[in-house]
Enzyme design. Structure first.
Site, PDB file in Angstrom:
ATOM      1  N   ASN A   7      -6.150  -9.679   1.966  1.00 31.94           N
ATOM      2  CA  ASN A   7      -5.238  -8.747   2.274  1.00 31.94           C
ATOM      3  C   ASN A   7      -3.804  -9.273   2.336  1.00 31.94           C
ATOM      4  O   ASN A   7      -3.490  -9.687   3.362  1.00 31.94           O
ATOM      5  CB  ASN A   7      -5.672  -8.097   3.577  1.00 31.94           C
ATOM      6  CG  ASN A   7      -4.779  -6.905   3.934  1.00 31.94           C
ATOM      7  OD1 ASN A   7      -3.742  -6.469   3.381  1.00 31.94           O
ATOM      8  ND2 ASN A   7      -5.230  -5.945   4.792  1.00 31.94           N
ATOM      9  N   ARG A  92      -7.282  -6.266  -1.346  1.00 32.70           N
ATOM     10  CA  ARG A  92      -6.463  -5.126  -1.177  1.00 32.70           C
ATOM     11  C   ARG A  92      -5.329  -5.078  -1.950  1.00 32.70           C
ATOM     12  O   ARG A  92      -4.330  -6.114  -2.066  1.00 32.70           O
ATOM     13  CB  ARG A  92      -5.984  -5.108   0.684  1.00 32.70           C
ATOM     14  CG  ARG A  92      -5.530  -3.866   0.796  1.00 32.70           C
ATOM     15  CD  ARG A  92      -4.334  -4.258   1.825  1.00 32.70           C
ATOM     16  NE  ARG A  92      -3.585  -2.712   2.090  1.00 32.70           N
ATOM     17  CZ  ARG A  92      -2.557  -3.038   2.839  1.00 32.70           C
ATOM     18  NH1 ARG A  92      -2.014  -3.922   3.234  1.00 32.70           N
ATOM     19  NH2 ARG A  92      -2.050  -1.779   2.965  1.00 32.70           N
ATOM     20  N   HIS A 181      -3.176   4.114   2.297  1.00 32.15           N
ATOM     21  CA  HIS A 181      -4.340   4.290   3.395  1.00 32.15           C
ATOM     22  C   HIS A 181      -5.625   5.074   2.720  1.00 32.15           C
ATOM     23  O   HIS A 181      -6.314   5.417   3.473  1.00 32.15           O
ATOM     24  CB  HIS A 181      -3.968   5.001   4.733  1.00 32.15           C
ATOM     25  CG  HIS A 181      -2.697   4.480   5.373  1.00 32.15           C
ATOM     26  ND1 HIS A 181      -1.829   5.470   5.874  1.00 32.15           N
ATOM     27  CD2 HIS A 181      -2.537   3.253   5.796  1.00 32.15           C
ATOM     28  CE1 HIS A 181      -1.052   4.561   6.772  1.00 32.15           C
ATOM     29  NE2 HIS A 181      -1.389   3.152   6.421  1.00 32.15           N
ATOM     30  N   ARG A 242       9.075   3.317  10.319  1.00 37.41           N
ATOM     31  CA  ARG A 242       9.525   4.402   9.157  1.00 37.41           C
ATOM     32  C   ARG A 242       9.947   5.600   9.744  1.00 37.41           C
ATOM     33  O   ARG A 242       9.311   6.172  10.733  1.00 37.41           O
ATOM     34  CB  ARG A 242       8.560   4.319   8.316  1.00 37.41           C
ATOM     35  CG  ARG A 242       8.215   3.144   7.774  1.00 37.41           C
ATOM     36  CD  ARG A 242       7.101   3.263   6.290  1.00 37.41           C
ATOM     37  NE  ARG A 242       6.695   1.947   5.900  1.00 37.41           N
ATOM     38  CZ  ARG A 242       5.324   1.768   6.009  1.00 37.41           C
ATOM     39  NH1 ARG A 242       4.598   2.672   6.432  1.00 37.41           N
ATOM     40  NH2 ARG A 242       4.928   0.677   5.613  1.00 37.41           N
ATOM     41  N   GLU A 388     -10.131  -2.347   8.501  1.00 35.58           N
ATOM     42  CA  GLU A 388      -9.495  -2.467   7.130  1.00 35.58           C
ATOM     43  C   GLU A 388     -10.421  -3.448   6.257  1.00 35.58           C
ATOM     44  O   GLU A 388     -10.906  -3.127   5.143  1.00 35.58           O
ATOM     45  CB  GLU A 388      -8.239  -2.436   6.917  1.00 35.58           C
ATOM     46  CG  GLU A 388      -7.822  -2.617   5.401  1.00 35.58           C
ATOM     47  CD  GLU A 388      -6.225  -2.402   5.246  1.00 35.58           C
ATOM     48  OE1 GLU A 388      -5.506  -3.204   6.040  1.00 35.58           O
ATOM     49  OE2 GLU A 388      -5.725  -1.666   4.357  1.00 35.58           O
TER      50      GLU A 388
END
Ligand code: ADP
Length: 405
Positions: A7, A92, A181, A242, A388
């Site tokens: 990842n 990923r 996601h 964000r 994940e």
């Protein structure tokens, strides 16, 4: 199957070696601040996961991965002694654009298409591609799979993914909503269906991935029909740092008033806004909840805004779907914060989402999925816990196993 999960971020590398049969992690690695002189990489092996920290100053993300592989083949604590023991690699990839509708085996064609996706995630995709290339050279016979954050959302209809901009921006630059996601939303939906004991294709689900980043997806009959993140992960919910949705005219207004550059504006919206921007305390929800409990007004406002925006997104997707059977909560905040879940669903009971306070207060562990609504809540509320890297390993195993058949 023994799967190496990679990842790669713009300045970080997360990697795990996972035995998919027993769902066991055998190695966990995290490198942060990569590319700077403070870059450090921690590597830990099962069973006790004692971290050893390495100095990786000034290495690239792919070079960190190369170093990790050396450590894995040299260290006597490592579960492997040669790279040949790794059966597959799962990468990923943040952006798969319109090229990838599902996880893909990386052959020549897929590799060429990955290049075309780089402009959609200029910070993340190039680092991941560099890792893939390095691994292809080093381990040419080990199958590599790309698992995309965007793939699950390629079922969105045009009315959901198009922006009301002049058509040429879509045609010339592929500006549209892609979401993110995806592996998390897909997994959360599938797990909820298992829990509800009904096939995913019969269900309408609203999946809420609430972590540092956050997005909510309408999963109608197993397919993503809309999601809150857009062309980039900046759209949608208020997040750790964000802003999520704001009036886009604010950008040009601030730029004119303060003479900000494009990069500075990017930094403000992605790194200095959201929970951090409003609370002034932290981007981490735990810190902000603590500050709010001490009576900090800005922290309270940040939480109120966060909750309100999640409620509006859930309500919006209730309207977007033909039926809603359950709302599914996952990721750091969704899984762990009974307090936030209580606040969110306090405003949604009139829509038939009725939380059971006792069930909500139970603290879960990874793999401990549960229903936290009252028995006769018309719409169920579920918590799905996940990680994940494990999801990527499972998707990689599925694809490589199919190819072997
Ligand atoms: P990432 O998007 O980086 O993978 P995570 O899914 O790990 O993030 O979520 C991180 C967020 O989850 C942080 O804001 C953290 O404060 C929050 N979080 C984790 N545990 C709790 C908890 N018990 N209560 C409230 N927030 C929590």
């Amino acid at each position: 199957m023994l799967v190496l999960v990679v990842n790669a971020g713009s300045s970080s590398l997360k990697s795990q070696l996972i035995e998919t049969e027993g769902k066991d992690a055998r190695m966990k690695c995290l490198a942060e601040k990569v590319g700077t002189d403070q870059a450090r990489m921690s590597v830990a092996f099962a069973p006790d996961f004692q971290k050893v920290v390495y100095n990786v100053a000034d290495l690239s993300v792919a070079q960190c991965l190369r170093k990790l592989l050396d450590i894995m083949t040299d260290d006597p604590e490592s579960p492997i002694s040669g790279l040949g023991q790794i059966e597959a690699i799962g990468n990923r990839i943040v952006a798969g654009g319109e090229y990838f509708t599902k996880a893909a085996l990386i052959d020549e064609e897929a590799r060429a298409n990955l290049d075309k996706c780089e402009e959609l995630a200029p910070l993340h995709n190039p680092a991941a591609d560099a890792c893939i290339d390095m691994l292809r050279k080093l381990m040419p016979n080990t199958p590599q799979v790309a698992v995309f954050d965007t793939a699950f959302h390629t079922t969105m209809p045009p009315k959901a993914y198009m922006y009301p901009l002049p058509m040429r921006y879509y045609e010339d630059y592929h500006i549209r909503r892609y979401g993110a996601h995806g592996t998390s939303h897909r997994y959360a939906a599938q797990q909820a269906a298992n829990w509800l004991g009904r096939p995913l294709r019969d269900l309408g689900l609203i999946t809420c991935h609430l972590g540092n980043g956050g997005s909510i997806t309408a999963v109608n009959h197993g397919k993503s029909i809309d999601t809150t993140m857009g062309f980039t992960p900046l759209e949608g919910l208020m997040m750790g740092t964000r802003s999520g949705n704001i009036d886009p005219a604010i950008l040009t207004y601030i730029m004119r008033r303060e003479g900000k550059t494009f990069d500075e504006m990017d930094e403000i919206l992605n790194k200095e806004s959201g929970i951090l921007g409003i609370s002034g305390t932290s981007s981490d929800m735990r810190d902000v909840l603590d500050a709010a409990a001490r009576g900090d007004e800005h922290a309270n406002l940040a939480i109120d805004m966060y909750v309100y925006r999640v409620q509006k997104a859930i309500g919006g997707y209730y309207a977007a779907m033909t039926r809603t059977d359950a709302v599914v909560m996952t990721a750091g905040i969704g899984e762990n914060s009974a307090d936030l879940r209580e606040r969110i669903f306090a405003g949604l009971a009139h829509m038939g989402m009725i939380l059971d306070k006792e069930r909500n207060d139970v603290t879960g562990q990874i793999g401990m999925n549960r229903i936290i609504s009252i028995d006769d809540s018309p719409i169920k509320i579920c918590v799905v816990t996940t990680d994940e890297e494990m999801r990527i390993a499972r998707e990689t195993d599925n694809l490589v196993s199919q190819l072997r058949e």
